[in-house]
Design a protein around this motif. Structure first.
Motif, PDB file in Angstrom:
ATOM      1  N   GLU A   1      36.726  25.526 -20.955  1.00 20.17           N
ATOM      2  CA  GLU A   1      36.751  24.566 -22.075  1.00 20.17           C
ATOM      3  C   GLU A   1      35.988  25.123 -23.282  1.00 20.17           C
ATOM      4  O   GLU A   1      36.421  24.970 -24.418  1.00 20.17           O
ATOM      5  CB  GLU A   1      36.155  23.220 -21.650  1.00 20.17           C
TER       6      GLU A   1
ATOM      7  N   LYS B   1      28.511  18.336 -20.028  1.00 21.83           N
ATOM      8  CA  LYS B   1      29.845  17.722 -20.036  1.00 21.83           C
ATOM      9  C   LYS B   1      30.003  16.810 -21.262  1.00 21.83           C
ATOM     10  O   LYS B   1      31.024  16.855 -21.949  1.00 21.83           O
ATOM     11  CB  LYS B   1      30.041  16.921 -18.739  1.00 21.83           C
TER      12      LYS B   1
ATOM     13  N   LYS C   1      25.309  26.183 -20.718  1.00 23.89           N
ATOM     14  CA  LYS C   1      26.047  26.560 -19.509  1.00 23.89           C
ATOM     15  C   LYS C   1      25.322  27.691 -18.771  1.00 23.89           C
ATOM     16  O   LYS C   1      25.186  27.668 -17.552  1.00 23.89           O
ATOM     17  CB  LYS C   1      27.474  26.971 -19.866  1.00 23.89           C
TER      18      LYS C   1
ATOM     19  N   LYS D   1      32.987  23.594 -11.161  1.00 24.76           N
ATOM     20  CA  LYS D   1      32.899  22.772 -12.370  1.00 24.76           C
ATOM     21  C   LYS D   1      32.381  23.589 -13.552  1.00 24.76           C
ATOM     22  O   LYS D   1      32.877  23.440 -14.679  1.00 24.76           O
ATOM     23  CB  LYS D   1      32.009  21.541 -12.143  1.00 24.76           C
TER      24      LYS D   1
ATOM     25  N   TRP E   1      24.197  18.913 -15.965  1.00 19.42           N
ATOM     26  CA  TRP E   1      25.661  18.840 -15.889  1.00 19.42           C
ATOM     27  C   TRP E   1      26.184  17.714 -16.772  1.00 19.42           C
ATOM     28  O   TRP E   1      27.100  17.898 -17.552  1.00 19.42           O
ATOM     29  CB  TRP E   1      26.098  18.638 -14.445  1.00 19.42           C
ATOM     30  N   ASP E   2      25.559  16.535 -16.659  1.00 18.65           N
ATOM     31  CA  ASP E   2      25.979  15.392 -17.464  1.00 18.65           C
ATOM     32  C   ASP E   2      25.827  15.685 -18.959  1.00 18.65           C
ATOM     33  O   ASP E   2      26.703  15.353 -19.757  1.00 18.65           O
ATOM     34  CB  ASP E   2      25.170  14.140 -17.096  1.00 18.65           C
TER      35      ASP E   2
ATOM     36  N   GLN F   1      32.650  17.245 -24.374  1.00 17.47           N
ATOM     37  CA  GLN F   1      33.550  16.155 -24.754  1.00 17.47           C
ATOM     38  C   GLN F   1      33.373  15.794 -26.223  1.00 17.47           C
ATOM     39  O   GLN F   1      34.345  15.570 -26.947  1.00 17.47           O
ATOM     40  CB  GLN F   1      33.324  14.940 -23.861  1.00 17.47           C
TER      41      GLN F   1
ATOM     42  N   LEU G   1      34.235  24.274 -17.128  1.00 21.43           N
ATOM     43  CA  LEU G   1      33.617  24.040 -18.430  1.00 21.43           C
ATOM     44  C   LEU G   1      33.547  25.325 -19.247  1.00 21.43           C
ATOM     45  O   LEU G   1      33.660  25.288 -20.465  1.00 21.43           O
ATOM     46  CB  LEU G   1      32.229  23.424 -18.272  1.00 21.43           C
TER      47      LEU G   1
END
Length: 96
Positions: free
Chosen positions: A21, A84, A51, A14, A80-81, A88, A18
């Motif tokens: 991204e 993320k 990160k 994951k 992580w939340d 977004q 990311l």
């Protein structure tokens, strides 16, 4: 494979996703007008720092004992939340 190994392998994949991204966001930022570019690049660097922090926490989980890793997992899941959600949010702003 232990639950810890499964979790750390999943989290690493994951984080790799990311990271890709974040690279896409940086490319979009570089294509922006000068004033917006500075703002976007600052945001990208903040995401990259989050990160990297998560990567360090993941290393802690990987090296933790079987009894202690689950306590560390909770903090990593929250990070992580947050990361993320930040990606977004940045993605939606970079589209405009």
């Amino acid at each position: 494979m232990s639950k810890k190994e499964e979790y750390t392998n999943w989290m690493q994949s994951k984080l790799d996703e990311l990271s890709a991204e974040i690279d896409k966001l940086k490319a979009k930022a570089n294509q922006s007008e000068a004033e917006a570019q500075i703002k976007y690049l600052e945001e990208v660097e903040a995401l990259r720092a989050k990160k990297e922090s998560m990567q360090a926490k993941l290393k802690e989980v990987q090296t933790a004992s079987e009894g202690a890793w689950e306590d560390l997992k909770t903090g990593l899941d929250k990070s992580w939340d947050d990361l993320k959600a930040g990606i977004q949010s940045a993605t939606s702003r970079f589209k405009n």
